[in-house]
Design a protein around this motif. Structure first.
Motif, PDB file in Angstrom:
ATOM      1  N   VAL A 368     -27.046 -46.814 -38.267  1.00 22.34           N
ATOM      2  CA  VAL A 368     -26.201 -47.295 -37.940  1.00 22.34           C
ATOM      3  C   VAL A 368     -25.179 -45.953 -38.442  1.00 22.34           C
ATOM      4  N   ILE A 369     -23.969 -46.026 -36.662  1.00 21.02           N
ATOM      5  CA  ILE A 369     -23.172 -45.071 -37.324  1.00 21.02           C
ATOM      6  C   ILE A 369     -21.812 -45.703 -37.616  1.00 21.02           C
ATOM      7  N   LEU A 370     -21.140 -45.154 -38.748  1.00 23.65           N
ATOM      8  CA  LEU A 370     -19.442 -45.402 -38.820  1.00 23.65           C
ATOM      9  C   LEU A 370     -18.389 -44.978 -38.412  1.00 23.65           C
ATOM     10  N   PHE A 371     -17.996 -45.428 -38.121  1.00 18.60           N
ATOM     11  CA  PHE A 371     -16.494 -44.271 -37.609  1.00 18.60           C
ATOM     12  C   PHE A 371     -15.660 -44.214 -38.137  1.00 18.60           C
ATOM     13  N   ASP A 372     -14.290 -43.288 -37.882  1.00 18.97           N
ATOM     14  CA  ASP A 372     -13.243 -43.572 -37.661  1.00 18.97           C
ATOM     15  C   ASP A 372     -12.654 -44.491 -39.057  1.00 18.97           C
ATOM     16  N   TYR A 373     -13.141 -43.458 -40.217  1.00 16.39           N
ATOM     17  CA  TYR A 373     -12.753 -43.987 -41.612  1.00 16.39           C
ATOM     18  C   TYR A 373     -10.746 -44.020 -41.677  1.00 16.39           C
ATOM     19  N   PRO A 374     -10.461 -44.401 -43.301  1.00 20.60           N
ATOM     20  CA  PRO A 374      -9.657 -44.368 -43.480  1.00 20.60           C
ATOM     21  C   PRO A 374      -9.295 -43.173 -43.829  1.00 20.60           C
ATOM     22  N   ALA A 375      -8.203 -42.358 -43.287  1.00 30.63           N
ATOM     23  CA  ALA A 375      -8.158 -41.168 -43.993  1.00 30.63           C
ATOM     24  C   ALA A 375      -8.136 -40.787 -44.950  1.00 30.63           C
ATOM     25  N   LYS A 376      -7.631 -42.160 -45.972  1.00 30.05           N
ATOM     26  CA  LYS A 376      -7.341 -41.895 -47.721  1.00 30.05           C
ATOM     27  C   LYS A 376      -8.809 -41.541 -48.454  1.00 30.05           C
ATOM     28  N   ILE A 377      -9.766 -42.260 -46.897  1.00 39.17           N
ATOM     29  CA  ILE A 377     -11.379 -41.469 -48.558  1.00 39.17           C
ATOM     30  C   ILE A 377     -12.267 -40.768 -47.985  1.00 39.17           C
ATOM     31  N   LYS A 378     -11.325 -39.944 -46.841  1.00 38.17           N
ATOM     32  CA  LYS A 378     -11.783 -38.404 -46.038  1.00 38.17           C
ATOM     33  C   LYS A 378     -11.345 -37.496 -46.128  1.00 38.17           C
ATOM     34  N   ALA A 379     -11.716 -35.901 -46.234  1.00 36.96           N
ATOM     35  CA  ALA A 379     -11.644 -34.576 -46.934  1.00 36.96           C
ATOM     36  C   ALA A 379     -10.961 -34.341 -45.906  1.00 36.96           C
ATOM     37  N   PHE A 380     -10.045 -33.546 -46.539  1.00 37.02           N
ATOM     38  CA  PHE A 380      -8.882 -33.021 -46.048  1.00 37.02           C
ATOM     39  C   PHE A 380      -8.463 -32.417 -44.284  1.00 37.02           C
ATOM     40  N   TYR A 381      -9.850 -31.799 -43.886  1.00 36.13           N
ATOM     41  CA  TYR A 381     -10.620 -31.339 -42.720  1.00 36.13           C
ATOM     42  C   TYR A 381     -10.360 -32.014 -41.929  1.00 36.13           C
ATOM     43  N   MET A 382     -10.529 -33.471 -41.630  1.00 31.79           N
ATOM     44  CA  MET A 382     -10.821 -34.777 -40.564  1.00 31.79           C
ATOM     45  C   MET A 382     -10.577 -34.156 -39.631  1.00 31.79           C
ATOM     46  N   ARG A 383     -10.017 -34.541 -38.908  1.00 30.62           N
ATOM     47  CA  ARG A 383      -9.279 -34.686 -37.682  1.00 30.62           C
ATOM     48  C   ARG A 383      -8.560 -36.460 -37.683  1.00 30.62           C
ATOM     49  N   LEU A 384      -7.548 -36.263 -38.203  1.00 34.48           N
ATOM     50  CA  LEU A 384      -5.940 -37.541 -38.134  1.00 34.48           C
ATOM     51  C   LEU A 384      -6.680 -38.300 -36.335  1.00 34.48           C
ATOM     52  N   ASN A 385      -6.595 -39.164 -36.879  1.00 36.20           N
ATOM     53  CA  ASN A 385      -6.607 -40.138 -34.796  1.00 36.20           C
ATOM     54  C   ASN A 385      -5.344 -40.303 -34.730  1.00 36.20           C
ATOM     55  N   GLU A 386      -4.849 -40.573 -33.856  1.00 39.92           N
ATOM     56  CA  GLU A 386      -3.397 -41.407 -33.291  1.00 39.92           C
ATOM     57  C   GLU A 386      -2.919 -42.057 -33.593  1.00 39.92           C
ATOM     58  N   ASP A 387      -3.079 -43.458 -34.685  1.00 41.21           N
ATOM     59  CA  ASP A 387      -3.155 -43.989 -35.280  1.00 41.21           C
ATOM     60  C   ASP A 387      -2.583 -43.499 -36.560  1.00 41.21           C
ATOM     61  N   GLY A 388      -2.488 -42.511 -37.040  1.00 40.23           N
ATOM     62  CA  GLY A 388      -1.971 -42.047 -37.834  1.00 40.23           C
ATOM     63  C   GLY A 388      -2.831 -42.255 -39.287  1.00 40.23           C
ATOM     64  N   LYS A 389      -3.761 -43.130 -39.524  1.00 44.93           N
ATOM     65  CA  LYS A 389      -4.420 -43.761 -41.100  1.00 44.93           C
ATOM     66  C   LYS A 389      -5.736 -43.783 -40.669  1.00 44.93           C
ATOM     67  N   THR A 390      -6.443 -43.021 -39.580  1.00 42.82           N
ATOM     68  CA  THR A 390      -8.070 -43.180 -39.529  1.00 42.82           C
ATOM     69  C   THR A 390      -7.915 -41.188 -39.213  1.00 42.82           C
ATOM     70  N   VAL A 391      -9.402 -40.898 -39.821  1.00 43.69           N
ATOM     71  CA  VAL A 391      -9.998 -39.945 -39.231  1.00 43.69           C
ATOM     72  C   VAL A 391     -10.888 -39.489 -38.645  1.00 43.69           C
ATOM     73  N   ARG A 392     -11.341 -38.433 -37.714  1.00 41.71           N
ATOM     74  CA  ARG A 392     -12.763 -39.211 -36.974  1.00 41.71           C
ATOM     75  C   ARG A 392     -13.537 -38.627 -37.278  1.00 41.71           C
ATOM     76  N   ALA A 393     -13.831 -39.521 -38.301  1.00 40.26           N
ATOM     77  CA  ALA A 393     -15.098 -39.252 -39.602  1.00 40.26           C
ATOM     78  C   ALA A 393     -16.360 -40.387 -38.925  1.00 40.26           C
ATOM     79  N   MET A 394     -17.717 -39.666 -39.155  1.00 37.78           N
ATOM     80  CA  MET A 394     -18.594 -40.258 -38.875  1.00 37.78           C
ATOM     81  C   MET A 394     -19.819 -40.614 -39.838  1.00 37.78           C
ATOM     82  N   ASP A 395     -20.348 -41.797 -40.496  1.00 39.15           N
ATOM     83  CA  ASP A 395     -21.397 -41.484 -41.522  1.00 39.15           C
ATOM     84  C   ASP A 395     -22.948 -42.498 -40.760  1.00 39.15           C
ATOM     85  N   VAL A 396     -23.742 -41.456 -40.393  1.00 41.03           N
ATOM     86  CA  VAL A 396     -25.023 -42.096 -40.311  1.00 41.03           C
ATOM     87  C   VAL A 396     -25.922 -42.639 -41.391  1.00 41.03           C
ATOM     88  N   LEU A 397     -25.699 -44.280 -41.562  1.00 41.25           N
ATOM     89  CA  LEU A 397     -26.509 -44.901 -42.493  1.00 41.25           C
ATOM     90  C   LEU A 397     -28.170 -44.791 -42.379  1.00 41.25           C
TER      91      LEU A 397
END
Lengths: 480, 480
Positions: A368-397
């Protein structure tokens, strides 16, 4: 005479040729049959000694563990399970192995615990299990390089010793030339790091990502593959203090392209191993089968090792947003019945291993690839989405492994990045060069990190990460 | 539309296709000709803008260093030096580059000193010289893996953090989790290392050889390729505190086979680069030619860069014993005229760089393998010859570089090895596992170490080792 490897001889169709082969005795039965292994393959070659015409004293030295050089004739085998064998004309003992001493080690041919094997890590590569794991590890490494090189990536060696402590991926080991407790002080009574080797405080890297980004923004597509370090006191079967990481970074790739890359990459390297490590995988598959027999039925895997690898190669990874995943988890049985250690209550919760495994192993039953995590729980360098609260992060599980890959699209906007750093108290002076990349022709770019040992774990079916690296480094352990 | 790389477009024969290409503006002439580079190749592609029909504000943003996305048609080029170009239909600015800011950096298209480039190491990969060096470095890395994998070697990751300080190859950096000057003491008032992360004193490895030996004696043929460290205060153009080393180790190989391996290996990787990095090598050859024009005639190289690489590939390395070398040096002009800083007087003298360079550059005029060195000046693990005073050591010496490879046949006799360690006060408890390898089926084996950056130096014709690794680590320098 040229020495042939066991692998070459077993594949040879040139019967009746005179051959020389060197290796270690795995077993010697009936004063007649030497099982000789040289590490080139999991398989040993049978060498048949004419014991009636061989010196008794010599026969006594053909013990398990001894190194020997054998001359003989390659012939069709009479026995089962092998096509060819060597009719021995001469045995030379290169190095003895005293049976009494061997009996104290894991070279003794019987089943040893993996823990005992770890204590004799300098000898364990002479066992079938570890030689198979290490050959698969080597093949996987090469597949990594081949994939990237064939796809226009350049290999970049990012620094191991780093003066930056803003990488943000975990606790770091210090590197110093000071004598312990004898570092010089400056006039203010503080440690005078200007007198240390590098003239500043230095650490072992936790990730080459930030430096790889600077190279991607020049060479386009790059990857690292090197050691990284975490000074975290985690004594688990999935953590090492020193491990190898693969970090591709690609200019102009957005998160979708990044997900595509991670999936394509993993499938390629697994297919490479399926194509090139058949014997080792079959051995490891059987080993796993034996191991699973000791477990209750419910805990056994539904698929064999090779079936699992094929399944990953042949099926699409399921792509699910964090928000969808939270919905699934909030409403799933183990959450409602309070079986999770950490109950999923609200959007924003950090996912634990139990949640990831539920999604992968119970709900979707595929990577599974999970994406668009809450900004708060991810690193500073991840791109902020338009919603202002999620970032363009992904984890492959992955099943049985959990997080195999962590990645993101990077924040390419200078102003947004600066705001994020300010909010987290990361000084701009620390990362002036990282910010510079956003000043001069910035662009969308993405990358990910893949912990190589977790990939080896999955591929070999081993269950402890200490068993897929030659000399593991963990809390309280830096032996060898 | 799929984005093509510049390399793909320049190699494309499919004219009149619509293309998208993304990269950085290297130059923009006459409001019309964009030289676009994306790092995939040393060559830029010319993109021709229809400036009469393009917004003036947009044209002003097409500055050196800006990131742009270009749509257009691939057409035959009218200009010289390129076969195709892009007739632009649309330019999108992805990231601006302010000309006033660019003027303060090495992105400004003019000749900068290598020292200034080092200070802006995060940007230097966007220059032609460094992108060429780094692409060649990447190709060399892959050639290393390909050579070994094709020849039946297994890749082994030996530990970076080591609890052993007996590797004997140089001064080591300490690795610790203790706060500086706050390490706890035991009852005797000594530092209590049992409380450090690994429960003992640990260092950064100076060589993976000893561990690689244990793996060779199980897998047969292995190689390492990873970072190694030297805490030596050497501020020269040939030393780094952190560098990458390649260390093959082969069971059953004697010193002759080891020399063959080193020669065959080096020729293979150089041939690989000649075959795969033509454009980059031609650029670097010209760069070197320009650089040499600033030197007096006598110091200029007789061969061009590519000629030098071909020369190494096409000619046998000269193999000379240490004893023969001493005879040559004792009787050579610079020794007799006292031009050497260290005069060669007696057998047993350690050879300095000036002597190695004389042998290679003046006397033999080709790569030289020196072997059978005095035991006194070599490491404890090298195999003692029958004469009792020399060991089966070898150094491969290269013009302009000096020592490229250092290797040996290893002492496989337990008793001899123990004597050697005792004489040098190396405690057996430190290396119990290394000794074990001699107890259980010991055999002749050999290996060598090759400093990867020296290979990159030679291949690229650069003269400072700081310029062939992305972020060099040297005394007083761990920036980025």
């Amino acid at each position: 005479m040229k020495t042939s490897s066991v692998k070459e001889l077993l594949a040879s169709e040139k019967l009746l040729q005179e051959v020389n082969v060197k290796g270690w005795v795995r077993a010697f039965r009936s004063n007649r049959f030497i099982q000789l292994n040289d590490g080139s393959t999991i398989n040993s070659i049978q060498c048949v000694v004419d014991f009636e015409n061989t010196d008794e004293a010599l026969l006594k030295r053909i013990n398990t563990g001894a190194a020997v050089s054998i001359n003989g004739t390659l012939v069709e085998s009479q026995g089962k399970g092998q096509s060819v064998e060597v009719q021995v004309t001469n045995v030379e003992i290169l190095g003895d192995a005293d049976p009494d001493e061997v009996a104290k080690t894991i070279l003794q041919p019987k089943r040893h615990s993996l823990e005992l094997l770890r204590q004799q890590a300098h000898l364990r590569v002479r066992t079938n299990t570890f030689s198979a794991v290490m050959r698969v590890r080597s093949a996987l490494s090469f597949a990594v390089h081949q994939y990237f090189q064939q796809n226009g990536f350049y290999y970049v060696n990012t620094p191991i010793i780093t003066g930056s402590d803003a990488e943000g991926a975990g606790e770091m080991f210090r590197v110093t030339n000071f004598e312990t407790n004898k570092a010089p002080l400056n006039e203010e009574g503080e440690v005078d790091y200007s007198q240390d080797f590098f003239g500043k405080q230095t650490n072992l890297t936790v990730s080459g990502q930030l430096e790889a980004e600077t190279y991607a923004m020049g060479l386009g597509k790059v990857y690292t593959f090197g050691p990284t370090f975490r000074a975290e006191n985690s004594n688990t079967t999935r953590h090492l203090a020193e491990f190898w990481m693969i970090e591709p970074e690609v200019a102009f790739n957005d998160l979708d392209a990044n997900m595509d890359l991670s999936e394509d990459f993993i499938k390629y390297v697994l297919q490479y191993v399926l194509d090139n490590c058949k014997d080792d995988l079959e051995f490891l598959e059987n080993r796993l089968l034996q191991e699973e027999k000791t477990k209750p039925q419910a805990e056994r895997s539904e698929m064999s090792l090779i079936e699992k690898l094929r399944f990953v190669v042949d099926n699409n990874f399921k792509r699910v947003s964090y928000t969808e995943a939270i919905d699934i988890l909030r409403n799933c049985k183990p959450n409602k019945k309070k079986k999770f250690q950490y109950l999923i209550d609200e959007w924003g919760a950090d996912l634990q291993s139990e949640h990831e495994r539920y999604l992968v192993e119970k709900h979707f039953k595929c990577p599974v690839i999970l994406f668009d995590y809450p900004a708060k729980i991810k690193a500073f360098y991840m791109r902020l989405n338009e919603d202002g609260k999620t970032v363009r992060a992904m984890d492959v599980l992955f099943p049985g492994i959990g997080e195999m890959v962590g990645g993101s699209q990077r924040e390419e906007r200078l102003d947004v990045l600066k705001e994020k750093m300010a909010a987290l108290d990361i000084p701009e002076e620390e990362l002036w060069w990282y910010l510079d990349i956003r000043k001069f022709g910035t662009a969308v770019h993405s990358g990910f990190g893949l912990g190589f040992e977790r990939l080896v774990l999955f591929t070999t079916g081993m269950s402890n990460i200490r068993d897929v690296i030659p000399y593991p480094r963990t809390p309280q352990n830096a032996e060898f």
